[in-house]
Motif scaffolding. Structure first.
Motif, short mmCIF file in Angstrom:
data_model
loop_
_atom_site.label_atom_id
_atom_site.label_comp_id
_atom_site.label_asym_id
_atom_site.label_seq_id
_atom_site.Cartn_x
_atom_site.Cartn_y
_atom_site.Cartn_z
N LYS A 162 -6.84 2.85 -2.13
CA LYS A 162 -8.06 3.12 -2.79
C LYS A 162 -9.28 2.92 -1.87
O LYS A 162 -10.24 3.80 -1.70
CB LYS A 162 -8.26 2.87 -3.87
N ASP A 199 1.84 6.91 -6.93
CA ASP A 199 0.97 7.79 -7.14
C ASP A 199 1.18 9.25 -6.91
O ASP A 199 0.82 10.16 -7.71
CB ASP A 199 -0.48 7.05 -6.72
N ALA A 211 2.48 1.62 -3.55
CA ALA A 211 1.32 2.39 -4.43
C ALA A 211 1.16 3.57 -4.20
O ALA A 211 1.22 4.97 -4.99
CB ALA A 211 0.18 1.52 -4.49
N ARG A 214 0.86 -1.36 0.08
CA ARG A 214 -0.17 0.14 -0.18
C ARG A 214 0.72 1.25 0.15
O ARG A 214 0.72 2.42 -0.67
CB ARG A 214 -0.82 0.10 1.33
N ARG A 244 -2.31 -0.54 -4.34
CA ARG A 244 -3.28 0.38 -4.72
C ARG A 244 -4.63 0.35 -4.50
O ARG A 244 -5.33 1.11 -4.10
CB ARG A 244 -2.94 0.50 -6.25
#
Length: 195
Positions: free
Chosen positions: A183, A143, A139, A136, A179
């Motif tokens: 999210k 990002d 990602a 996590r 990711r």
């Protein structure tokens, strides 16, 4: 403004939020946290270290620091990259304002993150990366900067004080899974906090 005071969501905030959702108490590892903080400071911002706190093993701290500096790849990245890079971004799916603080950022596309570890092998370290939600983190950080490559450097706290290089972006599904996790937490955050 201090990074920690910025009114944005960090990966650490997501960890605390996940624990709260699951009813899990905050783990208390003050000695390990203090040691990790000192090592990060020594590696990335040595001018800020000052005196080593009495509860931190100074001899081990400097031994691990030397292990990292003896590694050609780490030494190169530490020399030619931005360290402790704060990156502010807005998650496009939720509109939530986020923040990250990257250990090492090279040319806006490669991120290195240092982790102390008691694991004895690279496969064991990689397993811990899954267990501790480092997928996590990778990602989230990638990002934040539109990055392409993420490398975890595990610094072994036990002899022989080896380094484990885990290229997270080369591991099948690692970053994609991370990711989806961050999210989902951001969507839940928005649902709970309405922001």
């Amino acid at each position: 403004m201090n990074y920690y005071d910025l009114p944005r969501i960090s990966n650490s905030d997501l960890s605390a939020f996940k624990r709260k959702l699951l009813g899990i108490a905050q783990p208390a590892y003050p000695k390990a946290l203090a040691f990790g903080h000192c090592l990060h400071t020594l590696l990335l911002e040595p001018e800020l270290l000052g005196e080593v706190p009495p509860d931190v093993d100074g001899k081990l701290l400097y031994r691990l620091h030397q292990s990292v500096l003896a590694d050609k790849r780490c030494r190169w990245y530490l020399r030619f990259s931005r360290k402790e890079k704060v990156q502010l971004f807005t998650d496009p799916d939720t509109g939530l304002d986020c923040k990250s603080k990257l250990d090492v950022l090279y040319r806006r596309h490669t991120i290195l993150d240092f982790k102390t570890t008691s694991t004895r092998s690279l496969p064991e370290f990689v397993q811990k990366c899954y267990e501790y939600d480092y997928d996590r983190q990778a990602a989230f950080y990638l990002d934040a900067v539109g990055g392409k490559r993420f490398i975890f450097v595990g610094i072994q706290k036990v002899k022989p004080h080896a380094l484990f290089h885990f290229e997270a972006t080369a591991a099948d599904g690692f970053v994609g899974y991370g990711r989806r996790k961050y999210k989902a937490l951001l969507r839940k955050w928005k649902e709970v906090h309405g922001a």
